[in-house]
Design an enzyme around this catalytic site. Structure first.
Site, PDB file in Angstrom:
ATOM      1  N   THR A  94      -7.104  10.727  -1.995  1.00 13.50           N
ATOM      2  CA  THR A  94      -6.324   9.598  -1.496  1.00 13.50           C
ATOM      3  C   THR A  94      -6.795   8.359  -2.225  1.00 13.50           C
ATOM      4  O   THR A  94      -7.982   8.183  -2.464  1.00 13.50           O
ATOM      5  CB  THR A  94      -6.564   9.356   0.002  1.00 13.50           C
ATOM      6  OG1 THR A  94      -7.944   9.072   0.208  1.00 13.50           O
ATOM      7  CG2 THR A  94      -6.162  10.555   0.820  1.00 13.50           C
TER       8      THR A  94
ATOM      9  N   GLU B 101      -3.825  13.365   3.960  1.00 17.33           N
ATOM     10  CA  GLU B 101      -4.700  14.101   4.875  1.00 17.33           C
ATOM     11  C   GLU B 101      -3.912  15.090   5.749  1.00 17.33           C
ATOM     12  O   GLU B 101      -4.491  15.839   6.526  1.00 17.33           O
ATOM     13  CB  GLU B 101      -5.451  13.119   5.789  1.00 17.33           C
ATOM     14  CG  GLU B 101      -6.558  12.336   5.090  1.00 17.33           C
ATOM     15  CD  GLU B 101      -6.073  11.045   4.438  1.00 17.33           C
ATOM     16  OE1 GLU B 101      -4.846  10.914   4.221  1.00 17.33           O
ATOM     17  OE2 GLU B 101      -6.912  10.175   4.160  1.00 17.33           O
TER      18      GLU B 101
ATOM     19  N   LYS C 243      -2.529  -9.815  14.624  1.00 16.15           N
ATOM     20  CA  LYS C 243      -3.032 -10.058  15.975  1.00 16.15           C
ATOM     21  C   LYS C 243      -2.916 -11.535  16.288  1.00 16.15           C
ATOM     22  O   LYS C 243      -3.693 -12.356  15.801  1.00 16.15           O
ATOM     23  CB  LYS C 243      -4.459  -9.532  16.107  1.00 16.15           C
ATOM     24  CG  LYS C 243      -4.462  -8.014  16.109  1.00 16.15           C
ATOM     25  CD  LYS C 243      -5.839  -7.379  16.080  1.00 16.15           C
ATOM     26  CE  LYS C 243      -5.690  -5.858  16.026  1.00 16.15           C
ATOM     27  NZ  LYS C 243      -6.934  -5.145  15.775  1.00 16.15           N
TER      28      LYS C 243
ATOM     29  N   TRP D   8      -0.218  -7.812  19.589  1.00 17.54           N
ATOM     30  CA  TRP D   8       0.052  -7.257  18.271  1.00 17.54           C
ATOM     31  C   TRP D   8       1.489  -7.545  17.841  1.00 17.54           C
ATOM     32  O   TRP D   8       2.421  -7.403  18.626  1.00 17.54           O
ATOM     33  CB  TRP D   8      -0.158  -5.743  18.282  1.00 17.54           C
ATOM     34  CG  TRP D   8      -1.594  -5.317  18.338  1.00 17.54           C
ATOM     35  CD1 TRP D   8      -2.682  -6.103  18.575  1.00 17.54           C
ATOM     36  CD2 TRP D   8      -2.090  -3.986  18.167  1.00 17.54           C
ATOM     37  NE1 TRP D   8      -3.828  -5.362  18.564  1.00 17.54           N
ATOM     38  CE2 TRP D   8      -3.499  -4.047  18.315  1.00 17.54           C
ATOM     39  CE3 TRP D   8      -1.503  -2.753  17.888  1.00 17.54           C
ATOM     40  CZ2 TRP D   8      -4.316  -2.922  18.200  1.00 17.54           C
ATOM     41  CZ3 TRP D   8      -2.318  -1.623  17.773  1.00 17.54           C
ATOM     42  CH2 TRP D   8      -3.712  -1.714  17.927  1.00 17.54           C
TER      43      TRP D   8
END
Lengths: 543, 543
Positions: B185, B331, B437, B442
């Site tokens: 990755t 992954e 934030k 959020w």
């Protein structure tokens, strides 16, 4: 070097979780003895499975215990599938059509701790109960109001048991190798043999049957298994449907009733259905008689026996339904091959020949054909030999057997004789024990039967080998005729000319009132051979 | 109690065998540097893979060795996938778009024994060669006539190597837990991390992506991966296509070229294709310019980034192509979710909202969302939290790491912020590190970006959190405009009104010439934040 991926276990609990997360609002519709159209959701079903798992624990069921079911296709049987397997028990589905002695044998052999029984099967069990000392008690699949009077001891009411339990159950994290389910084959010789399915095998089999060239269910579809849940996991549809969110339509004990099937298809908008040829005969007859249409139905999966072309043709031409052949066996979970939809571009005659075959191996199943000495035969569509298979959802050994069921090099012999063509299409030509050995060569009894049943006056046909002085064995055609049909047996035999090699043509045709069947509805050639043990060839032998 | 089924191993060798038995005559079509349209069959490909496996053995490759590839999507890369993995080696695909230092790092970290390199990447490798002492030599993916002059040592010609070898190779019976492939990755922080895929994970992932609500390939279809084979197994299509017998169309290095994609779709009758949004922009632009049609194409699978509605709409209305969202990560092998075809019965606005989501978990993947304290959040489509996953094709730990990559209770944290609705649909709202934030709440940067890119004058948009005295962080919208477009930033911001909560609306809009990208073509917010480290809010702050 080992990979570094998670060891997520392949379990039926994973199927349940997947359905709960994605398809909890999708429906299961059942016909039961106490409700002509029971209807609830996968969410409801798994909540009740949790209640049932709690009840089983209270009844003292221990991890690895076998729990027997004698039940039709309905929501309670579905709950039993998951409550047992996912709580670490083994779901032992018992075929009520077996002989009493066989039922007693398999319950004792499996050491079933509890039996869950449809009210209809209580009379069947009562006379056996004294021999079932392993069984702690019986749970009747109905509500309190419909509990039958019975001589069975330690009897509980299913619905009453469930209402006493919480819908919270902490499903254990199972090893994928754990036993999940048990089904006995009704072999033609000896005692029934148990196939003990693992969670891994069931999960991989579910992946395999859901492939786009196989069941290919979708979340806006409805699927109806017209194959009993008491036999080989109803071809895995109780697992496959919730994985994809397909509505599951369960016809209860009405599986052989054309009217019921037609009504369910029409009212529940069934898109896909699965069953043996005879159930489709019943449906087609009902459709012809009533003139009713089944526009939602797109595809029918036929297994258990070769599907006559006439059924496929009528479905296609009259109903726009595509018929898929599938093939497998109890020892294969059960699906081995599937005949996917053929491209329109293939010309009609080749299409027909391909569609009559059993299809390609599901991804996960490997096949080979071998001769008497075990030598591999070519996959040329012509050579035929004993069909052997291997893969992660195929039986390695029978329950409580200490010997492998495999060849020395690790393949399972199916007992079928088959061809495999260069595109992987399997053509079952016979059972190893039914193939007719004439003058040192093999004759396929099934191929001859297929020709016979395509004749309008013949309802059912079987070809068996009968001892013959000169050729060792010669084929004898045994037929049941359509009621009222006039039959000329010489004419029937003449019609084989040009369709098979001349020496394959049966030497005689015998008309009988009925052909014997096994408990799973297949023609019992073993019994037919016993019935005809004294058969003598007529004078006219082949030139 | 354990089940008694065969221990058939789930390996890529099984995929190869299945394709050989069933689909050996189906084609692989490639664009290579030396052939504008190379064409052969799966049968040919696996015969050459066997030759290559023999060659690798002669080159001294030992079980478990990593073999690196620096190559485009073509038949030779396909041969490498199988020859390495199925002979017990590890296929390490290297992303040539990484920085030189990263490429050096991962080759050394993987200890690649041999590198198989497209001629185009030889100049990229030459300056690194001195640091690659683990590498025994280089094999150039071309024939003898096209071998480039090079300073690389111990160089072989791929085609010459193969012609010296037999097409008989005794593929070993591998354990399903063996390593099959390796992909790094390109994390935004620290060194790249390797994901070491097992045969089991790759096989189960292939089952998962082939499900009827996902890739759903058929044996009369052609599929074109416009996702590089050097990154996450080209979304498993080099495995999935041969399992189903779909023709595989490999566009070589022409993946970003609208004309090439159009020509391949038209001439090879491609039915399904997969790629990131930008390649479809290129195709759609070419189709608009030329007025050409692509009638065979039925569906496009989009992943790697959220697909703008405009792309989906244009495909549907202009080309009759259904666009499926998929989501995953290196992954996860990589597919986690897939947005299947929605029934026509769903009303248009709900359809659109659903189709913009990432879809349902593939069967085999479980998902949950949790808050900062790790507490599970409801799957109500509203609550959003850190997305965590688990399942048998998800990374447990990175290559050569001795610590688990999982949470203490065994889940993999994806780094994404998401909602999950009661029907299991995933909606990615942000990356954990990109979520803004503001005043303790959020704000989803992605939701704001989706609104921005739907505006006609905006070509690309990114929203980042910028430090703010009162609110901790406030969103800043950064845009690249369509060439020649007149832009009124105040008007752009006004257009957010009514589409999101008022306090979500960015406080400012900044027009830039270009937004930085990562090696895999995604917007690099990390680099953008560095570029704008000194950004100061304009005077007018929100009321």
């Amino acid at each position: 070097m080992l990979g570094l991926m998670m060891q997520g276990q392949l379990t039926l609990t994973g199927i349940m979780r997947h359905a709960q997360e994605n398809f909890s609002a999708r429906e299961i519709v059942s016909i039961t003895a106490d409700n002509p159209r029971h209807r609830y959701t996968y969410g409801d079903a798994f909540a009740r499975a949790a209640q049932l798992a709690n009840a089983l624990r209270k009844l003292g069921a221990q991890s690895g215990d076998c729990i027997g079911t004698l039940a039709w296709n309905d929501h309670r049987h579905f709950e039993l599938y998951y409550a047992t397997s996912c709580s670490g028990l083994v779901c032992h589905t018992i075929n009520p059509r077996l002989f009493s002695e066989q039922i007693t044998y398999i319950i004792r052999h499996a050491e079933d701790r509890w039996l869950f029984v449809d009210p209809a099967f209580v009379p069947l069990l009562e006379p056996l109960a004294d021999d079932l000392s392993c069984v702690n008690g019986f749970v009747i699949l109905c509500d309190q109001a419909r509990m039958p009077a019975t001589t069975l001891r330690n009897v509980f009411c299913y619905e009453t048991l469930l209402t006493q339990e919480s819908a919270d159950f902490s499903w254990p994290e199972l090893d994928e190798q754990s036993a999940a389910a048990l089904c006995y084959t009704s072999g033609t010789t000896g005692n029934p043999k148990g196939v003990l399915y693992s969670h891994r095998a069931m999960t991989l089999h579910t992946y395999g049957v859901l492939m786009p060239n196989a069941f290919a269910l979708q979340d806006d579809e409805a699927v109806m298994p017209v194959v009993p849940m008491f036999h080989v996991n109803a071809w895995s549809l109780p697992y496959a449907a919730p994985v994809m969110g397909a509505k599951l339509v369960l016809p209860g004990q009405k599986m052989g009733c054309g009217e019921t099937l037609c009504t369910l298809i029409r009212e529940e908008e069934v898109n896909a259905a699965a069953g043996v040829p005879t159930v489709w005969l019943a449906l087609q007859q009902y459709l012809r008689e009533t003139g009713l249409e089944i526009p939602s139905l797109q595809r029918v999966i036929v297994g258990g026996a070769a599907c006559p072309w006439s059924i496929m043709q009528e479905f296609e031409e009259r109903n726009g339904v595509y018929t898929h052949h599938a093939w497998g066996m109890t020892e294969m979970s059960p699906v081995g091959t599937f005949n996917g939809r053929l491209p329109e571009s293939i010309r009609p005659e080749e299409r027909k020949q391909r569609r009559l075959k059993q299809g390609r191996a599901a991804f996960g199943v490997e096949m080979r054909i071998v001769d008497d000495s075990g030598k591999r035969l070519p996959h040329d569509g012509i050579a035929f030999g004993a069909l052997q298979v291997r893969g992660p959802w195929i039986c390695e050994r029978y329950f409580k057997s200490d010997v492998s069921a495999l060849t020395s090099d690790g393949w399972f012999d199916t007992g079928d004789v088959a061809t495999i063509d260069p595109d992987g299409y399997l053509g079952i030509t016979d059972r190893t024990k039914d193939v007719i050995k004439s003058g040192g060569e093999w004759i396929s009894s099934i191929e001859l039967e297929n020709i016979a049943v395509a004749m309008p006056e013949i309802q059912e046909a079987a070809v068996i080998g009968v001892a013959h002085e000169k050729w060792d064995e010669r084929p004898l055609l045994v037929v049941v005729t359509v009621p009222g049909a006039e039959v000329d047996t010489a004419e029937i035999l003449r019609r084989f000319h040009g369709k098979v090699a001349r020496w394959w043509i049966p030497d005689a045709c015998l008309v009988v009132d009925a052909i014997p069947h096994t408990a799973t509805g297949k023609i019992s050639k073993k019994d037919l051979r016993i019935q005809l043990a004294d058969y003598c060839w007529p004078e006219m032998l082949p030139a």
